[in-house]
Structures are given as C-alpha cells and as structure tokens.
Design a protein around this motif. Structure first.
Motif, mmCIF file in Angstrom:
data_model
loop_
_atom_site.group_PDB
_atom_site.id
_atom_site.type_symbol
_atom_site.label_atom_id
_atom_site.label_comp_id
_atom_site.label_asym_id
_atom_site.label_seq_id
_atom_site.Cartn_x
_atom_site.Cartn_y
_atom_site.Cartn_z
ATOM 1 N N GLY A 1 0.810 -1.207 0.000
ATOM 2 C CA GLY A 1 0.000 0.000 0.000
ATOM 3 C C GLY A 1 0.842 1.254 0.000
ATOM 4 O O GLY A 1 2.071 1.209 0.110
ATOM 5 N N ASN A 2 0.148 2.376 -0.148
ATOM 6 C CA ASN A 2 0.813 3.674 -0.107
ATOM 7 C C ASN A 2 0.996 4.074 1.357
ATOM 8 O O ASN A 2 0.128 4.689 1.960
ATOM 9 N N GLN B 1 -11.644 -1.957 -1.957
ATOM 10 C CA GLN B 1 -11.172 -0.708 -1.371
ATOM 11 C C GLN B 1 -10.705 -0.950 0.052
ATOM 12 O O GLN B 1 -11.446 -1.448 0.890
ATOM 13 N N ARG B 2 -9.451 -0.639 0.322
ATOM 14 C CA ARG B 2 -8.863 -0.778 1.641
ATOM 15 C C ARG B 2 -8.035 0.476 1.933
ATOM 16 O O ARG B 2 -7.606 1.165 1.008
ATOM 17 N N GLU C 1 -4.842 1.854 -0.204
ATOM 18 C CA GLU C 1 -4.897 1.130 -1.484
ATOM 19 C C GLU C 1 -4.127 -0.189 -1.434
ATOM 20 O O GLU C 1 -3.517 -0.615 -2.420
ATOM 21 N N GLU C 2 -4.191 -0.850 -0.296
ATOM 22 C CA GLU C 2 -3.413 -2.077 -0.106
ATOM 23 C C GLU C 2 -3.744 -3.131 -1.159
ATOM 24 O O GLU C 2 -2.847 -3.689 -1.809
ATOM 25 N N LEU D 1 -5.418 -2.832 -4.026
ATOM 26 C CA LEU D 1 -5.209 -2.353 -5.391
ATOM 27 C C LEU D 1 -3.745 -2.484 -5.791
ATOM 28 O O LEU D 1 -3.419 -2.949 -6.890
ATOM 29 N N ILE D 2 -2.844 -2.098 -4.901
ATOM 30 C CA ILE D 2 -1.416 -2.194 -5.206
ATOM 31 C C ILE D 2 -0.977 -3.648 -5.306
ATOM 32 O O ILE D 2 -0.204 -4.029 -6.192
ATOM 33 N N HIS E 1 -11.823 -5.101 -11.507
ATOM 34 C CA HIS E 1 -12.124 -4.146 -10.448
ATOM 35 C C HIS E 1 -13.600 -4.214 -10.066
ATOM 36 O O HIS E 1 -14.449 -4.581 -10.891
#
Length: 373
Positions: free
Chosen positions: A131-132, A282-283, A286-287, A289-290, A305
């Motif tokens: 994630g970011n 969605q977490r 963006e855990e 998604l990454i 998605h």
C-alpha cells in the motif's frame, strides 16, 4: 528467564490472526501472548498454550457522551477523544507492558499500538503491508521498530525509502497450505471456487447469481459468509458452502479461483498454484489495489475491479483464465515462517544480550540474505 513474545493482532478480517498463528507455532520455546479485539471469535483456532488478552474496541459507543474526533494529529491515524474503549485498551496494553519484561512485541498491525509500545520502552517488530504507506504515521511506526518484517517475497516488493529498505526484512510468503508444484491432477473443468473474504467484499449474492447466469456452463462453489439473500432464484450451477475452516479440497478441485486481494488469499493461491481472478477491494492506503497491480505485472492473476463486475464478459474471462498456466514460483517460500520465527529470536537475543536466543550462523545468514538491497 522466559522468552516473552507478544503479538498485537489487528481485528480486521482473519489474515492478521492467521499470520500470527503461523509464526507463533514455531516459537515453541517462548511464552506467547496475543493481544487484540475479537480474538474470542477465533478461539477454536488458537492453541491453549497461547495467552490471549481481549482488548475492547476503540470505536465510540452510545455511552461515550463526550466523544469527539478531536483536532487532527498528523502523526497518528486514529486519535479520537473521550472513547471509553480506547482508554480501556490503552490501560490493558500498558499494564501488560509494565508486568511482562523482558518482552519483544510484534505489531500486526497498528501505528498507534507500535508507538504506544515504544513510548512504554518496549521494543517492537512491525509488520509491513502493501500500500501507499509513505505517510507520517507509518514512517514513525517503522522508525520506532527494531525491525520491519515484510511477510512476502522480494518479488512483490514496492519501492521504499533507503532508510526503511535498510531495516526491512523479506521473509518470503507463507501459507497454511504446503507448497504444491503441480496441483492439476484433481481439477475439474469449468468449475470455479469463489472465496468471500471476512474483511468486506463486493462478491455478494447478487453478483454470484449474476455470474452464474452469465456462465451457465460453469459450476461455482462459494465459500464464505455472503451479504444478500442466497435463497431467491438461485441458479442450479451455484453451490453455497458457507463459512469453512479449511476449503482446501474445494480449491484443489476447481480449475480457477475468484477472490479478493487479501494477503492470505494471495499466499494460498500461490501455495496451491491456482489460476486466479482477483477483485481488489477498497482498503486503507490502497493495499489490495497495489497488491493486485503487482500480481498483474507478474502475470499471476487476471484483475477485475469491483466497478467492472457487472460489465465484464465473464464467459470469456473464465475461459481465458482457465487456459493460462500460472507460475507462482518464488512467491511462497517453505522456509518463510521459520525465517520469521528466527528473525524474532535473533532480534530478542540482540536486544537482551543473550547468546542462548541468537541464531546459528546459517540461520543468521538466511535472515540477512532476505534484507532489501
């Protein structure tokens, strides 16, 4: 003198608990304590040898008449004011820190708990997630830790700042399932498993009925607790299994799996060498998604998605995925949990100056070889 190792277990989903269990089972010579909310829900999975301290939730209730979100605190993610549960959990944590010493605390995961431990003078190992996470709270938590443990392969790493890369150790990925190089013998064509995670998912009953009607030649075996009705107009090609402690037999007979990008789900797909259609939910930060992006870049999963679920040509996606041969080699490492346990022992020994707890030269090299360069 006892070797006291404690784990803070985050309550969102079951992945944090399963990870802590996998590591702690190899620390048989240590006194293990789990601290977290909702541990009782998993009491059947936690061995009696592990001491559990149930922490109240830190979210406001109707009894918190003076609750306020408070002024933003740049170095913390969550710092509400006047929440009784938060005061109680902080008191329980600090009482434990005061009572149990020497102690090494493994935090999986919470910025606030990691910083509270450091303020209490307790050394920590902080678990790293995808994630970011370049924000100040995460950076403070990572800085406060003796070691930052990444429970996945360097193949799945993200770009990190140099100082974090120097204290980050990749143990390799691990799963409750043994590594299978070839898991094709028992697979049945046109049969898909659908894993419904416990941490929130768009894979609800409405969608599953939709995909089953769109792909009538496929059988969908659904594992997990579903949101929405499963009794109205259910297609005959849907099998509802509900919540299962171990869906391995179902996963092994299905030619592919549909699921979210939770860490444990991904590691199980790697261990079982499964074709995978991943729906990143969605977490925070963006855990998922990454993680899904990394899987796509490594050609390990087909990504759909959540907003695409009802626009996707599912017969085409299922057919294309079934025709692909996954190559998960290197994502899961059979020595990963042992490496994580060795890292914990090594860190304990280095802090408390005890040769009895240090690793052998071979084990030490294995851990050092897992550091990011």
């Amino acid at each position: 003198m006892p070797i006291n190792i404690a784990f803070y277990v985050h309550h969102h989903g079951s992945g944090h608990l399963m990870r802590c269990l996998a590591i702690s089972t190899l620390l048989t010579d240590c006194q293990i304590t789990f601290l977290g909310s909702r541990l009782a829900a998993y009491s059947s999975l936690i061995p009696d040898s592990i001491n559990c301290i149930e922490l109240p939730m830190d979210t406001p209730s109707s009894a918190d008449r003076h609750y306020a979100e408070g002024n933003p605190v740049e170095g913390l993610h969550y710092a509400p004011l006047n929440v009784e549960g938060q005061r109680q959990r902080t008191a329980l944590l600090t009482e434990f820190f005061n009572r149990v010493s020497p102690l090494l605390f493994v935090v999986d995961v919470s910025v606030e708990v990691a910083l509270l431990a450091r303020l209490s003078g307790v050394p920590t190992i902080v678990i790293k997630q995808h994630g970011n996470r370049q924000d100040l709270p995460h950076q403070l938590a990572y800085q406060s830790a003796e070691v930052v443990l990444a429970p996945f392969s360097p193949m799945m790493k993200q770009e990190e700042t140099p100082w974090l890369a120097n204290k980050l150790v990749y143990t390799g990925g691990f799963s409750r399932y043994p590594l299978q190089v070839n898991s094709r013998s028992g697979e049945q064509a046109n049969r898909a498993a659908v894993l419904v995670g416990a941490g929130g998912t768009s894979l609800d009953a409405t969608f599953l009925i939709h995909i089953a009607r769109q792909a009538p030649d496929w059988i969908f075996e659904v594992v997990g607790k579903l949101a929405g009705s499963t009794t109205d107009c259910v297609p005959t090609n849907v099998i509802w299994h509900g919540q299962l402690d171990d869906p391995r037999l179902i996963l092994e007979r299905c030619v592919l799996v549909i699921g979210n990008a939770g860490h444990n789900t991904v590691m199980e797909m790697a261990a079982l060498n499964k074709r995978f259609i991943v729906i990143p939910e969605q977490r925070p930060f963006e855990e998922q998604l990454i993680k899904a992006t990394i899987l796509d870049q490594l050609a390990l999963a087909y990504v759909v998605h959540p907003h695409e679920l009802y626009q996707t040509n599912w017969p085409a996606v299922l057919t294309a995925t079934a025709a692909r041969e996954p190559h998960w080699q290197g994502i899961v490492d059979e020595e990963a949990t042992a490496r994580a346990a060795q890292l914990i022992r090594q860190t304990y020994g280095s802090i408390y100056n005890s040769g009895d707890y240090s690793l052998s030269a071979d084990s030490n090299s294995a851990v050092e070889g897992s550091r990011s360069n």
